[in-house]
Design an enzyme around this catalytic site. Structure first.
Site, short mmCIF file in Angstrom:
data_model
loop_
_atom_site.label_atom_id
_atom_site.label_comp_id
_atom_site.label_asym_id
_atom_site.label_seq_id
_atom_site.Cartn_x
_atom_site.Cartn_y
_atom_site.Cartn_z
N THR A 67 44.65 52.57 44.25
CA THR A 67 43.44 53.40 44.20
C THR A 67 42.19 52.61 43.85
OG1 THR A 67 43.68 53.82 41.83
CG2 THR A 67 44.79 55.37 43.33
N HIS A 133 16.85 49.07 39.10
CA HIS A 133 18.30 48.87 39.02
C HIS A 133 18.66 47.79 38.01
CE1 HIS A 133 18.73 51.64 42.28
NE2 HIS A 133 17.89 50.94 43.01
C1 RB5 Z 1 50.68 51.12 41.98
O1 RB5 Z 1 51.67 52.05 42.29
C2 RB5 Z 1 49.39 51.83 41.64
O2 RB5 Z 1 49.52 52.55 40.48
C3 RB5 Z 1 48.27 50.81 41.51
O3 RB5 Z 1 48.19 50.08 42.68
C4 RB5 Z 1 46.88 51.37 41.28
O4 RB5 Z 1 46.61 52.41 42.19
C5 RB5 Z 1 46.54 51.74 39.91
O5 RB5 Z 1 45.40 52.07 39.59
#
Ligand code: RB5
Length: 142
Positions: A67, A133
């Site tokens: 993410t 900024h």
């Molecule tokens: C891995 O499964 C996932 O948790 C990691 O890549 C990330 O998204 C965490 O923030």
């Protein structure tokens, strides 16, 4: 320009492809791992990358995880780091223009590789706007 790059297992494929892309464009690249698809903890590579940016071993950093949040949270614990998460080209441009991010973070599981390249290009080729900024980023450290 020397660019440090890291990922966890979720971002390792894009990292490998981005390293080739950046080398092909003439950038120096330092790879902080991971280099395996085995499950690992993003902090184990994010902290070394952050330290390398802070001490000038590399000029900027790129970090990828599923993410992007784990990388961004870890990197932003370092005083010398402004890690910015970008998921499209416009945000990749703005994270440099408005936030002067010295580490670009991307969510590998939620963007295409083609988008990752577009984001990297936007972030690398955009200048920090300064002005209001600069005043804003100066208020970030506590
Ligand atoms: C891995 O499964 C996932 O948790 C990691 O890549 C990330 O998204 C965490 O923030």
């Amino acid at each position: 320009m020397k660019i440090g790059i890291c990922s966890d297992h979720a971002g390792v494929e894009y990292k490998a492809r981005l390293i080739s892309y950046l080398l092909g464009k003439g950038y120096d690249v330092v790879n902080f791992g991971t280099d395996s698809t085995d499950s690992m903890d993003y902090a184990d590579v994010a902290h070394p990358l952050a330290t390398a940016v802070e001490n000038g071993e590399v000029d900027r950093g790129i970090a990828l995880c599923g993410t992007g949040n784990g990388m961004a949270m870890t990197l932003n614990h370092h005083r010398g780091i402004r890690a910015g998460l970008a998921w499209n080209t416009a945000v990749g441009k703005l994270v440099k223009e408005h936030n002067d991010a010295n580490v670009l973070v991307m969510p590998a599981r939620f963007i295409s590789y083609r988008m990752a390249v577009s984001i990297v290009r936007a972030w690398l080729l955009t200048e920090f706007a300064g002005g209001r900024h600069k005043r804003r980023i100066d208020k970030i450290p506590v």
